[in-house]
Design a protein around this motif. Structure first.
Motif, PDB file in Angstrom:
ATOM      1  N   GLU A   1      37.621 -74.324   4.677  1.00 47.13           N
ATOM      2  CA  GLU A   1      38.920 -75.543   4.380  1.00 47.13           C
ATOM      3  C   GLU A   1      39.998 -74.482   4.834  1.00 47.13           C
ATOM      4  O   GLU A   1      41.641 -75.328   4.596  1.00 47.13           O
ATOM      5  N   GLU A   2      39.918 -73.260   5.767  1.00 48.56           N
ATOM      6  CA  GLU A   2      41.450 -72.851   6.328  1.00 48.56           C
ATOM      7  C   GLU A   2      40.557 -72.366   7.437  1.00 48.56           C
ATOM      8  O   GLU A   2      39.100 -72.100   8.030  1.00 48.56           O
ATOM      9  N   HIS A   3      41.753 -71.908   8.472  1.00 49.62           N
ATOM     10  CA  HIS A   3      41.281 -71.092   9.656  1.00 49.62           C
ATOM     11  C   HIS A   3      40.286 -69.695   9.362  1.00 49.62           C
ATOM     12  O   HIS A   3      40.731 -69.459   8.383  1.00 49.62           O
ATOM     13  N   SER A   4      39.047 -69.812  10.006  1.00 48.89           N
ATOM     14  CA  SER A   4      38.577 -68.549   9.994  1.00 48.89           C
ATOM     15  C   SER A   4      38.091 -68.127  11.008  1.00 48.89           C
ATOM     16  O   SER A   4      37.505 -68.607  11.968  1.00 48.89           O
ATOM     17  N   CYS A   5      37.472 -66.492  10.104  1.00 47.55           N
ATOM     18  CA  CYS A   5      36.743 -66.164  11.051  1.00 47.55           C
ATOM     19  C   CYS A   5      34.739 -65.918  10.632  1.00 47.55           C
ATOM     20  O   CYS A   5      34.805 -64.900   9.575  1.00 47.55           O
ATOM     21  N   VAL A   6      34.287 -66.584  10.728  1.00 44.22           N
ATOM     22  CA  VAL A   6      32.955 -66.253  10.429  1.00 44.22           C
ATOM     23  C   VAL A   6      31.769 -65.012  11.403  1.00 44.22           C
ATOM     24  O   VAL A   6      32.068 -65.443  12.160  1.00 44.22           O
ATOM     25  N   LEU A   7      31.294 -63.890  10.256  1.00 48.97           N
ATOM     26  CA  LEU A   7      30.304 -63.151  10.857  1.00 48.97           C
ATOM     27  C   LEU A   7      28.548 -63.505   9.992  1.00 48.97           C
ATOM     28  O   LEU A   7      29.124 -64.336   8.838  1.00 48.97           O
ATOM     29  N   LEU A   8      28.116 -63.793  11.371  1.00 48.57           N
ATOM     30  CA  LEU A   8      26.330 -64.236  10.532  1.00 48.57           C
ATOM     31  C   LEU A   8      25.853 -62.957  10.955  1.00 48.57           C
ATOM     32  O   LEU A   8      25.819 -62.827  12.153  1.00 48.57           O
ATOM     33  N   MET A   9      24.890 -62.527  10.264  1.00 46.18           N
ATOM     34  CA  MET A   9      23.989 -61.270  10.274  1.00 46.18           C
ATOM     35  C   MET A   9      22.609 -61.884   9.652  1.00 46.18           C
ATOM     36  O   MET A   9      22.757 -61.477   8.673  1.00 46.18           O
ATOM     37  N   PRO A  10      21.725 -62.126  10.797  1.00 47.79           N
ATOM     38  CA  PRO A  10      20.311 -62.056  10.230  1.00 47.79           C
ATOM     39  C   PRO A  10      20.092 -61.007   9.775  1.00 47.79           C
ATOM     40  O   PRO A  10      20.030 -59.733  10.702  1.00 47.79           O
ATOM     41  N   VAL A  11      19.068 -60.679   8.723  1.00 50.07           N
ATOM     42  CA  VAL A  11      18.689 -59.323   8.203  1.00 50.07           C
ATOM     43  C   VAL A  11      16.958 -59.448   8.426  1.00 50.07           C
ATOM     44  O   VAL A  11      16.265 -58.448   8.544  1.00 50.07           O
ATOM     45  N   VAL A  12      16.239 -60.653   7.997  1.00 48.33           N
ATOM     46  CA  VAL A  12      15.013 -61.124   8.131  1.00 48.33           C
ATOM     47  C   VAL A  12      15.031 -62.256   9.235  1.00 48.33           C
ATOM     48  O   VAL A  12      15.522 -63.402   8.910  1.00 48.33           O
ATOM     49  N   GLY A  13      14.277 -62.580  10.842  1.00 44.79           N
ATOM     50  CA  GLY A  13      14.019 -64.046  10.664  1.00 44.79           C
ATOM     51  C   GLY A  13      15.570 -64.264  11.826  1.00 44.79           C
ATOM     52  O   GLY A  13      16.537 -63.272  11.352  1.00 44.79           O
ATOM     53  N   THR A  14      14.825 -65.174  12.745  1.00 41.01           N
ATOM     54  CA  THR A  14      15.911 -65.734  13.494  1.00 41.01           C
ATOM     55  C   THR A  14      17.318 -66.664  13.433  1.00 41.01           C
ATOM     56  O   THR A  14      15.953 -67.344  12.509  1.00 41.01           O
ATOM     57  N   LEU A  15      18.003 -66.951  13.256  1.00 43.66           N
ATOM     58  CA  LEU A  15      18.290 -68.253  12.825  1.00 43.66           C
ATOM     59  C   LEU A  15      19.335 -69.051  13.466  1.00 43.66           C
ATOM     60  O   LEU A  15      19.213 -68.543  14.907  1.00 43.66           O
TER      61      LEU A  15
END
Length: 225
Positions: free
Chosen positions: A64-78
């Motif tokens: 809903e707004e300008h964002s910086c998103v961090l995705l960090m896998p813990v188990v498995g690939t995404l």
């Protein structure tokens, strides 16, 4: 002399939860769900979600707004796909995604049967010109050291029992630090944290912590207040 800093502890079993038969998300902050108590965002850290996704499924998130998103896998690939970025990451990697206002991020589990677990962290930013791409780190190769994967903003470390470290905070008057324990137990600024507990600290110039178990993993984020 011990100086007591202003802080809030977010216990893992007190987090909000969104759950379906194919997806479960634990929310440290409100993130549109109901809590037993109000959990407002911490500075520009809007969401810190601990997500589990069933094999072959996709979950979509809207900004809903300008964002910086961090995705960090813990188990498995995404796999992930957005207007600004597409890719695949595995444990030891972080996807940094600039997400414009009113756009969608799709996250897919590429396996057919296995569950994946990942952290989804969203920060509000004034525009989408910030850093983006995939950052890699090796916790075992740098065991006992904190690894900055986004300099002056985000770092992660893996420690043996009684391993100690200090995070020195830049611009402390306008900043806070959010701490999240992935594995093991830590004492952080004289506060005990267990797996998946979080801690928000206001206006601190340094953050001292000590691992209380072997192979304990801690994540630290400096946020704007």
């Amino acid at each position: 002399m011990i100086t007591q800093t202003k802080a809030t502890i977010y216990l893992s079993d007190k987090r909000g939860c969104t759950q379906q038969d194919w997806f479960r998300s634990y929310h440290t902050f409100n993130s549109g769900v109901y809590f037993e108590e109000s959990r407002k965002p911490f500075g520009n850290l809007r969401e810190f979600n601990d997500d589990t996704l069933k094999g072959g499924c996709t979950v979509s998130k809207y900004s809903e707004e300008h964002s910086c998103v961090l995705l960090m896998p813990v188990v498995g690939t995404l796999n992930y796909s957005a207007e600004t970025a597409t890719g695949a990451i595995e444990p030891g990697q972080v996807a940094v995604i600039s997400l414009p206002k009113q756009t969608r991020l799709d996250i897919t589990n590429p396996y057919q049967e296995e569950l994946i677990n990942f952290l989804q962290i969203r920060l509000s930013v004034p525009d989408t010109d910030g850093p983006s791409g995939i950052v890699e780190f090796d916790l075992d190769a740098q065991h006992g050291n904190r690894i900055p994967f986004l300099p002056a903003f985000a770092s992660i470390g893996k420690y043996k029992g009684r391993g100690e470290d200090v995070l020195f905070v830049k611009d402390a008057a306008d900043s806070g630090v959010f701490v999240f324990v992935l594995e093991g137990a830590f004492e952080v600024q004289n506060r005990l944290l267990h797996p998946r507990d979080g801690l928000a600290l206001w206006h601190v110039s340094e953050v001292e912590y000590e691992a209380l178990s072997n192979d304990a993993i801690i994540l630290l984020l400096q946020v704007k207040l």
